[in-house]
Design a protein around this motif. Structure first.
Motif, mmCIF file in Angstrom:
data_model
loop_
_atom_site.group_PDB
_atom_site.id
_atom_site.type_symbol
_atom_site.label_atom_id
_atom_site.label_comp_id
_atom_site.label_asym_id
_atom_site.label_seq_id
_atom_site.Cartn_x
_atom_site.Cartn_y
_atom_site.Cartn_z
ATOM 1 N N GLY A 181 25.963 67.043 36.500
ATOM 2 C CA GLY A 181 27.479 65.825 35.725
ATOM 3 C C GLY A 181 27.518 64.284 35.745
ATOM 4 N N GLY A 182 27.774 64.050 34.822
ATOM 5 C CA GLY A 182 26.969 62.877 34.167
ATOM 6 C C GLY A 182 28.383 61.371 34.019
ATOM 7 N N GLY A 183 29.355 61.588 34.801
ATOM 8 C CA GLY A 183 30.456 60.859 34.471
ATOM 9 C C GLY A 183 30.547 59.959 36.151
ATOM 10 N N THR A 212 29.449 59.330 28.416
ATOM 11 C CA THR A 212 30.176 59.125 26.698
ATOM 12 C C THR A 212 31.597 59.175 27.073
ATOM 13 N N ARG A 213 32.387 58.650 27.949
ATOM 14 C CA ARG A 213 33.578 57.886 27.816
ATOM 15 C C ARG A 213 33.580 55.988 27.137
ATOM 16 N N LEU A 214 32.476 55.689 27.773
ATOM 17 C CA LEU A 214 32.206 54.075 27.172
ATOM 18 C C LEU A 214 31.258 53.977 26.069
ATOM 19 N N GLU A 215 31.178 53.170 25.618
ATOM 20 C CA GLU A 215 30.624 52.679 24.559
ATOM 21 C C GLU A 215 29.269 52.514 24.655
ATOM 22 N N PRO A 216 28.591 53.582 23.501
ATOM 23 C CA PRO A 216 27.234 53.850 23.659
ATOM 24 C C PRO A 216 26.496 52.882 24.534
ATOM 25 N N PHE A 217 25.891 51.810 23.789
ATOM 26 C CA PHE A 217 25.586 50.656 25.271
ATOM 27 C C PHE A 217 25.585 50.675 26.177
ATOM 28 N N ALA A 218 26.913 50.130 26.355
ATOM 29 C CA ALA A 218 26.935 50.584 27.953
ATOM 30 C C ALA A 218 26.154 51.881 28.994
ATOM 31 N N ALA A 219 26.694 53.212 28.298
ATOM 32 C CA ALA A 219 25.859 54.147 28.977
ATOM 33 C C ALA A 219 24.042 53.976 28.610
ATOM 34 N N GLU A 220 24.766 54.141 27.794
ATOM 35 C CA GLU A 220 22.203 53.696 28.023
ATOM 36 C C GLU A 220 21.709 52.794 28.727
ATOM 37 N N LEU A 221 22.312 51.616 28.904
ATOM 38 C CA LEU A 221 21.929 50.800 29.497
ATOM 39 C C LEU A 221 22.356 51.051 31.400
ATOM 40 N N VAL A 222 23.132 51.554 31.580
ATOM 41 C CA VAL A 222 23.393 52.722 33.536
ATOM 42 C C VAL A 222 22.127 53.330 32.714
ATOM 43 N N THR A 365 37.298 52.277 22.362
ATOM 44 C CA THR A 365 36.553 51.346 22.931
ATOM 45 C C THR A 365 36.670 51.782 20.757
ATOM 46 N N GLU A 366 35.993 51.350 20.859
ATOM 47 C CA GLU A 366 35.337 51.758 18.847
ATOM 48 C C GLU A 366 35.930 52.579 18.305
ATOM 49 N N ALA A 367 35.125 54.099 18.971
ATOM 50 C CA ALA A 367 35.468 55.423 18.112
ATOM 51 C C ALA A 367 36.567 55.495 18.374
ATOM 52 N N GLU A 368 37.377 55.615 19.904
ATOM 53 C CA GLU A 368 38.719 55.519 20.070
ATOM 54 C C GLU A 368 39.955 54.873 19.081
ATOM 55 N N ALA A 369 39.208 53.604 19.080
ATOM 56 C CA ALA A 369 40.318 53.152 17.547
ATOM 57 C C ALA A 369 39.423 53.830 16.007
ATOM 58 N N ARG A 370 38.913 54.137 16.222
ATOM 59 C CA ARG A 370 38.943 54.871 14.670
ATOM 60 C C ARG A 370 39.408 55.849 14.883
ATOM 61 N N GLU A 371 38.855 56.698 15.560
ATOM 62 C CA GLU A 371 40.158 58.422 15.793
ATOM 63 C C GLU A 371 41.879 57.837 15.347
ATOM 64 N N ARG A 372 42.223 57.466 15.653
ATOM 65 C CA ARG A 372 43.722 56.809 15.857
ATOM 66 C C ARG A 372 43.498 55.681 14.673
ATOM 67 N N GLY A 373 42.652 55.639 13.558
ATOM 68 C CA GLY A 373 42.766 55.284 11.706
ATOM 69 C C GLY A 373 43.287 53.750 12.073
#
Length: 464
Positions: A181-183, A212-222, A365-373
């Motif tokens: 797992g990766g959560g 994967t549900r985080l902002e990419p920069f946060a996942a990369e740092l962890v 997240t940015e991706a979620e906000a953009r998905e909602r238009g």
């Protein structure tokens, strides 16, 4: 004869306790049904014990970055002391303290497995097979939570893998641990057991990145921090077969590449499934094994009369302890007659990941906000942009990102990564939930030299 109450709550975890406590405080006769320990998964097998395992390694990590202290902490952690601390924090897996709280809250605790047995009726079966039927004059609340999901991989169930329960409750440090797992659970427990002395910890994630549900920069740092701590992180990797004769001894895992791994324990951290298979949903026209769909007042859809409520993991809206407690408070208030809709579990959910460095995130997240238009603009700065970070020690990495609704000029979300950022998160939660205009935030002056001064750098980057 049936025992009559105003409210019957099935499930004595955090959500159930809060719903029951709320209705009892409002003067309603309330029964709380629990088959295991009062306090539930979070108190004994998840949130509390995992953080007890993670806190000493975090302190050790912080000390190793602090001049004058790192020289004094060259020895590894004493794993036996950390495990003893974990046992203390879960009260030796004894719920006497919770039972005492329930007594003071004027709840009647009913021990046993609770199932719906028709409208406003709950049948409780105790461990000795005796049954007791409870009726609810006003409402029944389902708060049975969730359990670890174990996928149908050949040999996996027979191998008797760890779930979050064994992963937080093990009595000794495994020499070789494979984490599937990766959560959040995978990241936290991988780092915890490696910090406590496991020689090999391998995390297997099927997608390209962890968290994967985080902002990419946060996942990369962890992910970087996990690797630096000695955890082997393998992405785009899946387990196709597990072999462990008799469910004991060495575990052999076959990967989709054909390669095999060997370990002393395997931890499955592949999500949760709602605990609704055996709670009698079919007796009120709902489908067992599925989340109980609710409206924003937390009432179960499709149940005539609006007497059935569901809060916490069981309704599938938001599988976080604090959001289950939030829903439970609202459900309790609504049973008492207040019409209060739940919306924060969709728009303003805070979460802290207790790795080191920590991650604190709230809202979209940015991706979620953009998905909602939504009309999105983001700003991002490094945590090293403020003096307060340098005072914590040397060599820390971190950053903060804000997601802004450019049209209304309010925050939609915020993500922090760095030492102790979980304690900074609530300010962002207030800003997101309260829709505080950015122009107002400019006048919320952070103290110097606190790390929270990063808010000024963010507003400056935005252009205020």
């Amino acid at each position: 004869m049936a025992d009559a109450f105003d409210v019957v709550v099935i499930g004595g975890g955090p959500a159930g306790e809060n719903a029951a406590g709320r209705t009892a405080a409002g003067g309603l006769a309330t029964a709380l049904v629990e088959t295991e320990l009062l306090g539930g998964e979070c108190s004994y097998w998840a949130c509390i014990p995992s953080k007890a395992l993670l806190r000493p390694p975090e302190v050790h990590w912080l000390a190793r970055h602090s001049p004058g202290v790192r020289e004094a902490v060259k020895k590894p952690l004493d794993a036996s002391e950390v495990l003893a601390f974990r046992d203390k924090m879960v009260h030796g897996y004894d719920d006497k303290g919770q039972a005492e709280w329930a007594r003071h809250a004027k709840l009647e605790v009913v021990r046993g497995h609770g199932r719906l047995a028709g409208p406003r009726t709950v049948r409780v079966t105790s461990r000795d097979g005796a049954t007791r039927e409870l009726t609810a004059r006003r409402a029944v609340v389902l708060a049975t939570g969730s359990r670890a999901r174990i996928p149908d991989i050949p040999g996996l169930r027979e191998a008797k893998p760890w779930t979050n329960r064994e992963g937080t409750g093990a009595g000794k440090v495994p020499r070789r641990l494979v984490v599937m797992g990766g959560g959040v659970v995978a990241a936290e427990l991988s780092q915890a057991w490696k910090s406590l002395g496991a020689e090999e910890v391998t995390l297997l994630q099927r997608s390209e990145h962890i968290l994967t549900r985080l902002e990419p920069f946060a996942a990369e740092l962890v992910e970087k921090a996990l690797r630096e701590s000695g955890v082997t992180v393998r992405t785009r990797t899946q387990v196709t077969r597990v072999h462990r004769p008799g469910g004991q001894g060495e575990v052999t895992l076959t990967l989709d590449s054909g390669e095999t791994l060997r370990a002393d324990e395997v931890l499955v951290a592949l999500g949760r499934e709602v605990a609704t298979r055996d709670v009698g949903l079919e007796t009120v026209g709902l489908t067992p094994g599925k989340p109980v769909e609710v409206d924003d007042l937390l009432r179960a859809r499709g149940v005539e009369g609006g007497w059935l409520y569901a809060c916490g993991d069981v309704n599938g809206r938001n599988l976080l302890t604090h959001m289950g407690k939030y829903q439970a408070r609202l459900a309790g208030d609504n049973i008492l007659g207040r019409q209060e809709e739940a919306w924060a579990d969709a728009r303003a959910t805070p979460q802290v990941i207790f790795t080191h460095p920590q991650v604190g995130a709230v809202g979209l997240t940015e991706a979620e906000a953009r998905e909602r238009g939504l009309p999105v603009r983001t700003v991002q700065v490094g945590l090293d942009s403020v003096a307060g970070t340098s005072l914590l020690g040397q060599g820390f990495e971190g950053g903060v990102k804000l997601v802004v609704d450019e049209q209304r000029r309010v925050l939609l979300g915020a993500t922090f990564v760095g030492p102790g950022v979980g304690e900074m998160l609530h300010a962002a939660t207030i800003a997101v939930a309260g829709e505080v205009p950015l122009d107002k935030l400019w006048h919320a002056v952070p103290a110097f030299p606190a790390v929270s001064e990063v808010w000024l750098r963010l507003l400056e980057a935005y252009g205020l």
